[in-house]
Structure formats: C-alpha cells, structure tokens
Design an enzyme around this catalytic site. Structure first.
Site: not given
Length: 283
Positions: A10, A102-103, A108-109, A141
């Site tokens: 994302k 890495g943001g 979370s994914s 997230d």
C-alpha cells in the site's frame, strides 16, 4: 493442493497527524491505495490443526510472526463461534518482495491475506467485518487490507471510508534503511496538530506527509532519495518510511526515470489500484 494469494503493498498518498491521545496513540488522516505489486503467500491445507510457516523471517520468532498470529487468531475466533471445521491447519510460505520497515504495509498485508485466504479455504464463513475487527488487534493497517478497497482513514487508522483516487503509476524507491514506526512517532518535533479536514477538501489540496520532515532529518538516505526523485516528479514518503514514491501518469514515464536512477537507488514501478489484488483474485 497449494494455492497462491496476493499480498499487495500500500501507499499512503497523504498522511496528516491531527493529535495524540492520552494512551499515546496518534490520531491521523490518511489516504490508502494499493499497488499491483507485493508478496505472494502460498497455502497448503493440513488436517491435523497445525500451523507451520515454512519460510521463517530472520530475527522473528515463529509464534511472533504476523502470519502465524493471524492464522492462530482465526482458528480461535472461528472455533469459539463453532465455525471451525475439525482439523483445520495449514502449511504457509511467503515469497517476500516487500521490505520490512518500509512503510508499504508488508506485515499487515501478509496478516490480512492469511485471514481472508484461510477463512475462504477452511470455509469458516466469517464476514469481512469480523475479519477486519480481528485484523485491528494485529495492527492498525490490517483492516484496510482485509476490506480490500482504497480508503480514507481516520482515528488511529481504524475508521475507514472507501474512496476512488486516480490510479496513477508510481516509482517506489527503498533507501536501504529500515525505519521502526516508533522512531518517527516518538520524535518531539513531529507535527501533531495538523487541522482535521474533510476528505473532499483533502482531495483538492496538494498531498503531503507529516512524517516526512522527521524521516529526512534523521535518515540521510531518505533525504537523498527524495531529493533525487523530486527532480523528476511529485514525490513523498509513504507511512513512516523508509520507502518513498514518485507519481507519474504513465508506466513509461515512471520506467524512464527508474532507468536513470543512480546505482544506490533500489526501486520498482507499480500501478496504484483501488481494488486490492487479493480481492481481485477472489472474484
């Protein structure tokens, strides 16, 4: 039989810190969009109730891994409500492309993909609302990945409103450093009083990220990558970093810039998508 499931990245197209609660959590306004790029999770069902992660992550204990925690949480929740078939288990492996810290929402994914995929494969019958609620206990997230649609997020990230921002092309660059989220959120100079605005107003404004000034100040690698990208296109930090992205109207424009990148810049080109590749795979 082994099945494969997308676990997309994302971007935070904008991120504003609007306050800090008494419990220390920051309130924010952010715009999530998925990328057609990410990790791939492979699942092979077992009938002995065991969960095995075949591709351990260095430095992360098996039971602490978000993939394992998500699978165990689904087992407990489905079993408690009488919706878990006897012997439900899985061998899980991951082809990891997204960097840690890495943001891009990699962990979370991964957790969301495991929740959605195992709920489907085990035929537990939990709703997306139930899965998103479970996901929130794993990370702020996770729910947006479970729900699978680009969203405007408020609160601490848990209040989601589906939106459809333009699906642009992005050059996403990793500066070669990992930034733990607390490093940014604990910085005394982090802006914490950005005025709250409506999504309609925010979509008309130039996008920015309140965390970027801190990331650039504390990590010269982030500053160097952003300085280079900004010569070519609008660019900013995603999440709390470390990855940054530049925005383009076409794939060819993004690839042309990537081809000119200095050797120290590690990046990829991907398209922003409002429907998650995970949910596209289930249609």
């Amino acid at each position: 039989m082994r099945t494969q499931w997308p676990s997309p990245a994302k971007l935070n197209l904008f991120l504003y810190i609007t306050g800090q609660r008494a419990d220390g959590y920051h309130t924010l306004q952010t715009l999530f969009q998925f990328l057609d790029y990410g990790d791939t999770i492979s699942i092979e069902l077992r009938d002995d109730g065991d969960i095995r992660l075949l591709t351990p992550v260095e430095g992360v204990e098996h039971e602490d891994n978000l993939i394992v925690r998500a699978a165990r949480l689904l087992i407990k929740t489905a079993a408690d409500s009488g919706r878990l078939p006897t012997g439900s288990g899985a061998n899980i492996s991951i082809d990891k492309r997204l960097p840690m810290g890495g943001g891009l929402g990699g962990g979370s994914s991964n957790a969301a993909t495991v929740l959605v995929a195992l709920n489907y494969l085990w035929q537990c019958g939990l709703s997306m609302d139930e899965l998103a609620e479970m996901g929130l206990t794993l990370g702020a997230d996770v729910p947006v990945f479970v729900r699978g649609h680009a969203a405007f997020a408020e609160g601490v990230g848990e209040i989601l409103t589906p939106v459809d921002p333009p699906e642009k092309w992005y050059l996403v660059a990793h500066p070669g450093v990992s930034i733990p989220t607390p490093v940014i959120f604990k910085d005394p100079e982090l802006p914490r009083n950005t005025p709250k605005r409506s999504i309609e107003t925010l979509l008309k404004c130039e996008f920015s990220n309140d965390c970027e000034v801190i990331a650039r100040k504390r990590f010269r690698e982030v500053d160097a990558v952003l300085s280079w990208l900004l010569e070519y296109a609008p660019s900013r930090l995603t999440g709390t970093g470390a990855c940054v992205f530049a925005e383009f109207d076409t794939e060819s424009e993004a690839r042309q810039v990537l081809e000119q990148a200095p050797e120290w810049l590690n990046g990829f080109v991907a398209k922003g998508v409002n429907l998650s590749p995970l949910h596209r795979a289930m249609l």
